[in-house]
Design a protein around this motif. Structure first.
Motif, PDB file in Angstrom:
ATOM      1  N   ALA A 190       0.987  -1.194   0.033  1.00  0.00           N
ATOM      2  CA  ALA A 190      -0.097  -0.064   0.143  1.00  0.00           C
ATOM      3  C   ALA A 190       0.928   1.321  -0.066  1.00  0.00           C
ATOM      4  CB  ALA A 190      -0.922   0.149   1.341  1.00  0.00           C
ATOM      5  N   ASN A 191       2.028   1.339   0.759  1.00  0.00           N
ATOM      6  CA  ASN A 191       2.931   2.385   0.867  1.00  0.00           C
ATOM      7  C   ASN A 191       3.548   2.534  -0.393  1.00  0.00           C
ATOM      8  OD1 ASN A 191       2.392   2.898   3.297  1.00  0.00           O
ATOM      9  ND2 ASN A 191       3.719   1.699   4.372  1.00  0.00           N
ATOM     10  N   GLU A 200      -5.652   5.692  -5.702  1.00  0.00           N
ATOM     11  CA  GLU A 200      -6.892   4.837  -5.755  1.00  0.00           C
ATOM     12  C   GLU A 200      -6.610   3.297  -5.413  1.00  0.00           C
ATOM     13  OE1 GLU A 200      -9.899   5.898  -5.725  1.00  0.00           O
ATOM     14  OE2 GLU A 200     -10.088   7.721  -6.952  1.00  0.00           O
ATOM     15  N   ASP A 201      -5.649   2.845  -5.803  1.00  0.00           N
ATOM     16  CA  ASP A 201      -5.227   1.511  -5.556  1.00  0.00           C
ATOM     17  C   ASP A 201      -4.869   1.312  -4.003  1.00  0.00           C
ATOM     18  OD1 ASP A 201      -6.046   0.761  -8.071  1.00  0.00           O
ATOM     19  OD2 ASP A 201      -3.747   0.482  -8.800  1.00  0.00           O
ATOM     20  N   ALA A 202      -3.854   2.604  -3.816  1.00  0.00           N
ATOM     21  CA  ALA A 202      -3.510   2.503  -2.295  1.00  0.00           C
ATOM     22  C   ALA A 202      -4.446   2.649  -1.281  1.00  0.00           C
ATOM     23  CB  ALA A 202      -2.553   3.643  -2.167  1.00  0.00           C
ATOM     24  N   ARG A 239      -3.611   9.855   4.624  1.00  0.00           N
ATOM     25  CA  ARG A 239      -2.790  10.616   3.512  1.00  0.00           C
ATOM     26  C   ARG A 239      -3.311  10.081   2.291  1.00  0.00           C
ATOM     27  NH1 ARG A 239       2.899   7.630   3.240  1.00  0.00           N
ATOM     28  NH2 ARG A 239       1.532   5.959   2.653  1.00  0.00           N
ATOM     29  N   ALA A 240      -3.790   8.687   2.193  1.00  0.00           N
ATOM     30  CA  ALA A 240      -4.420   8.232   0.659  1.00  0.00           C
ATOM     31  C   ALA A 240      -5.786   8.811   0.501  1.00  0.00           C
ATOM     32  CB  ALA A 240      -4.901   6.680   0.872  1.00  0.00           C
ATOM     33  N   ARG A 246     -10.365  13.231  -0.576  1.00  0.00           N
ATOM     34  CA  ARG A 246     -11.466  12.890   0.253  1.00  0.00           C
ATOM     35  C   ARG A 246     -11.035  13.619   1.566  1.00  0.00           C
ATOM     36  NH1 ARG A 246     -12.789   6.441  -0.347  1.00  0.00           N
ATOM     37  NH2 ARG A 246     -13.766   6.747   1.574  1.00  0.00           N
ATOM     38  N   PHE A 247     -11.218  14.948   1.625  1.00  0.00           N
ATOM     39  CA  PHE A 247     -10.488  15.815   2.685  1.00  0.00           C
ATOM     40  C   PHE A 247     -11.128  15.739   4.018  1.00  0.00           C
ATOM     41  CE2 PHE A 247      -9.565  18.014  -1.425  1.00  0.00           C
ATOM     42  CZ  PHE A 247      -8.156  17.837  -1.532  1.00  0.00           C
ATOM     43  N   ASP A 248     -12.459  15.575   4.190  1.00  0.00           N
ATOM     44  CA  ASP A 248     -13.081  15.539   5.552  1.00  0.00           C
ATOM     45  C   ASP A 248     -12.951  14.542   6.117  1.00  0.00           C
ATOM     46  OD1 ASP A 248     -14.299  17.982   4.628  1.00  0.00           O
ATOM     47  OD2 ASP A 248     -16.085  17.295   4.338  1.00  0.00           O
ATOM     48  N   GLU A 249     -12.625  13.367   5.572  1.00  0.00           N
ATOM     49  CA  GLU A 249     -12.195  12.056   6.148  1.00  0.00           C
ATOM     50  C   GLU A 249     -10.823  12.102   6.433  1.00  0.00           C
ATOM     51  OE1 GLU A 249     -14.528   8.423   4.000  1.00  0.00           O
ATOM     52  OE2 GLU A 249     -13.951  10.001   2.484  1.00  0.00           O
TER      53      GLU A 249
END
Length: 381
Positions: A190-191, A200-202, A239-240, A246-249
């Motif tokens: 993932a990193n 998106e894959d991360a 970070r992902a 998806r800034f709020d999350e």
């Protein structure tokens, strides 16, 4: 990404839902999609090949690894021309015939290697730790070689780290889901995807890892749901989320992670300062300047004292503080001058420590310094 979707219709399956091909373990949302894939999707021709490779996950990992290595070699081609691998001393890998890469902070003729050589070195070190029953601290230091250069001791970045992520997952994917090394490999993958800008894959892999750890942790295994492990995963997922807007999350998770690390280790710990840097940069990007300044005025002096001026976290904190100064609506001329001076000083240190090609320098300080100087020229005029 790892296989968390139906192979026929791409419906999300997580890590446990759906139906598997009895021969090769390719995953589907149900019998209808499996039948369609066999009759129309070409699975009848691929099934034996996938089984021979070790099953659907292994086949996918092998394929993605080969693609990622090819991309990394091509990206590094100009830099690696005429060089040899510092591990095997050859220009082309003896078995795979792949070319060289370099994605760390090594200078001169150091740091050139084959992804396969780096992967084999890391694999051997981890296996030795298992065979000798080394404690977790010693083993985790060896695990770092999956993402950290053994020469300059800086993390690999970009497509090289992405290729190593697939190499790591390819190595351990065949183990049982409860195997610790398999779980670690999912995080390395993932990193690596995030570093290679496959965001998106991360996100997909981080969410799958989170689901796995929550499920296995609920079964009573302390490793899978330890506070440190979960906070680190939340930080990576935040970070992902930020990268896919998806800034709020992302902001909610970053605040929770910073609070969690502060309580767990204290405000002077390196991990706490790392997540503080992540939170501060997001606050600046979202225009929450005053909140960012308050956090940075508290954490930057601590980082300079504890980690030193040459540490990448200290450098990132200083850059974020400078950006907060010149981007503020009420920025004075003195604020903007301080921002330029701070960036110039930190950029010199970053270039010396990390090298001009490192993303912190090339994609961070250079852009911020150019922007700050433009603001200063406009204000001065």
């Amino acid at each position: 990404m790892i296989l968390t979707q139906c192979a026929a219709c791409a419906a999300p399956l997580g890590l446990s839902l759906g139906k598997k091909c009895g021969r090769c373990s390719t995953r589907y949302c149900g019998p209808e999609c499996q039948k369609k894939s066999w009759e129309e999707g070409g699975h009848d021709k691929l099934c034996k090949k996938i089984k021979k490779a070790g099953g659907a996950e292994q086949y996918n990992a092998n394929k993605k690894h080969a693609e990622a290595v090819a991309v990394a070699v091509e990206k590094c081609a100009d830099d690696t021309k005429g060089q040899t691998c510092f591990i095997c001393t050859q220009a082309l890998h003896w078995k795979t015939k792949e070319g060289l890469v370099r994605g760390c902070s090594c200078r001169g003729t150091a740091g050139f290697a084959h992804v396969s050589c780096l992967a084999e070195q890391a694999k051997i070190l981890v296996a030795e730790a298992e065979e000798n029953n080394l404690d977790w601290k010693a083993k985790s230091l060896r695990w770092k070689r999956w993402h950290t250069c053994g020469l300059c001791e800086q993390d690999y970045h970009g497509v090289v780290r992405g290729a190593l992520g697939w190499a790591c997952w390819k190595t351990y994917v065949g183990r049982p889901e409860t195997d610790v090394d398999r779980g670690m490999a999912m995080g390395v993958l993932a990193n690596g995807l995030a570093s290679a800008d496959h965001h998106e894959d991360a996100v997909s892999v981080y969410e799958a890892e989170l689901s796995m750890r929550q499920r296995l942790g609920a079964c009573g295994s302390a490793f899978w749901a330890s506070e440190y492990t979960m906070l680190t995963l939340y930080s990576n997922l935040a970070r992902a989320y930020q990268r896919v807007e998806r800034f709020d999350e992302s902001l909610r998770m970053r605040r929770d992670v910073y609070s969690g690390f502060s309580k767990l280790y204290g405000e002077q710990h390196g991990d706490t300062l790392t997540v503080a840097s992540n939170l501060a940069n997001l606050l600046v990007d979202l225009g929450r300047i005053e909140e960012a300044k308050a956090l940075l005025r508290k954490t930057t002096p601590v980082a300079r004292r504890v980690l030193g001026d040459g540490h990448d976290i200290t450098l990132k904190l200083r850059r974020a503080y400078a950006m907060a100064l010149y981007r503020a609506d009420g920025a004075t001329l003195d604020d903007i001058r301080e921002a330029v001076t701070t960036l110039e000083d930190a950029e010199r240190i970053a270039r010396r420590v990390l090298g001009g090609a490192h993303p912190v320098v090339a994609g961070g300080f250079e852009a911020s310094l150019q922007e700050a100087r433009a603001v200063l020229r406009a204000r001065s005029a």
